[in-house]
Design an enzyme around this catalytic site. Structure first.
Site, mmCIF file in Angstrom:
data_model
loop_
_atom_site.group_PDB
_atom_site.id
_atom_site.type_symbol
_atom_site.label_atom_id
_atom_site.label_comp_id
_atom_site.label_asym_id
_atom_site.label_seq_id
_atom_site.Cartn_x
_atom_site.Cartn_y
_atom_site.Cartn_z
ATOM 1 C CG ASP A 19 15.608 21.821 -54.579
ATOM 2 O OD1 ASP A 19 16.293 21.876 -55.614
ATOM 3 O OD2 ASP A 19 15.771 22.595 -53.616
ATOM 4 C CG ASP A 21 22.005 23.086 -53.770
ATOM 5 O OD1 ASP A 21 22.870 22.673 -52.989
ATOM 6 O OD2 ASP A 21 22.116 23.028 -55.011
ATOM 7 C CB SER A 115 18.910 24.163 -60.456
ATOM 8 O OG SER A 115 17.524 24.379 -60.617
#
Length: 224
Positions: A19, A21, A115
């Site tokens: 991931d 962030d 995302s």
């Protein structure tokens, strides 16, 4: 993290899925600025909004916070939000140990699974001074936001490894749930992660080392 009979201090894998962030890039300052403004514009409690924003795509956060609103409006708002976040890199810095971690895995199988869309991912990785992985699964790559496992499953497939051979690095409830749902082990990074059942939890990326043996097996060792 303290070693115990229930917490592994070593994991082995063939590939790593990262991931962005909160995991390798600390963008909390930007996220909070943008989402506070959005919440206030819609008459919502900013603190309540910030509890659900991490890990999800913007439209999915909006759907949680404004469940009666048409989804097309959420997607339209999300485009505006992405533009705001991409333009604002003030305070975007690497998570502790991220530079050394990314250098250590540079020649090893890994992918970014975020995302963020491609433009936002590049803006934040550049602002944090981190190299962009060659394999990237961004918002444009998936039909469903985390906590759906689609992104991690696509990342594993693109790297050519089975889910069970991958270890996910995540910071958020939605992201950890997505990694576990994909059938992967999850390293939870940072203060948000520990409460959401990762396989291993570390305060930041200074608390592990990654090495590879000649067969290609990656060895992740965790320090207290």
């Amino acid at each position: 993290m303290s070693a115990s009979t229930t917490t592994p201090t070593v994991l082995t894998a063939r590939a790593l899925l990262l991931d962005m962030d909160g995991t390798i890039v600390n963008s909390d300052a930007v996220v909070e600025r943008c989402w506070r403004r959005w919440a206030e514009r819609h008459g919502l409690d900013p603190e309540a909004a910030l509890k659900v924003v991490h890990g999800r795509q913007g439209y999915a956060t909006m759907a949680v916070l404004l469940p009666e609103r048409p989804m097309e409006q959420n997607h339209a708002d999300n485009k505006v939000m992405l533009a705001e976040e991409t333009a604002d890199t003030d305070g975007v810095v690497p998570v502790g140990g991220a530079g050394a971690f990314m250098a250590a895995i540079a020649g090893l199988p890994h992918a970014l699974v975020t995302s963020a869309d491609a433009a936002l991912a590049r803006a934040r990785m550049t602002a944090a001074g981190l190299p962009m992985p060659e394999v990237r699964i961004t918002a444009e790559s998936v039909g469903a936001s985390k906590p759906d496992p689609e992104g991690f499953l696509k990342g594993a497939a693109e790297l050519g490894f089975a889910p069970a051979d991958c270890v996910v690095f995540e910071d958020s409830e939605a992201g950890i749930a997505a990694g576990l749902a994909a059938g992967m082990r999850v390293v939870g990074v940072g203060p948000r992660a520990g409460a959401h059942g990762p396989t291993v939890h570390v305060p930041d990326l200074t608390h592990l080392t990654v090495t590879a043996d000649p067969s290609g097996t990656l060895r992740l060792e965790f320090a207290g």
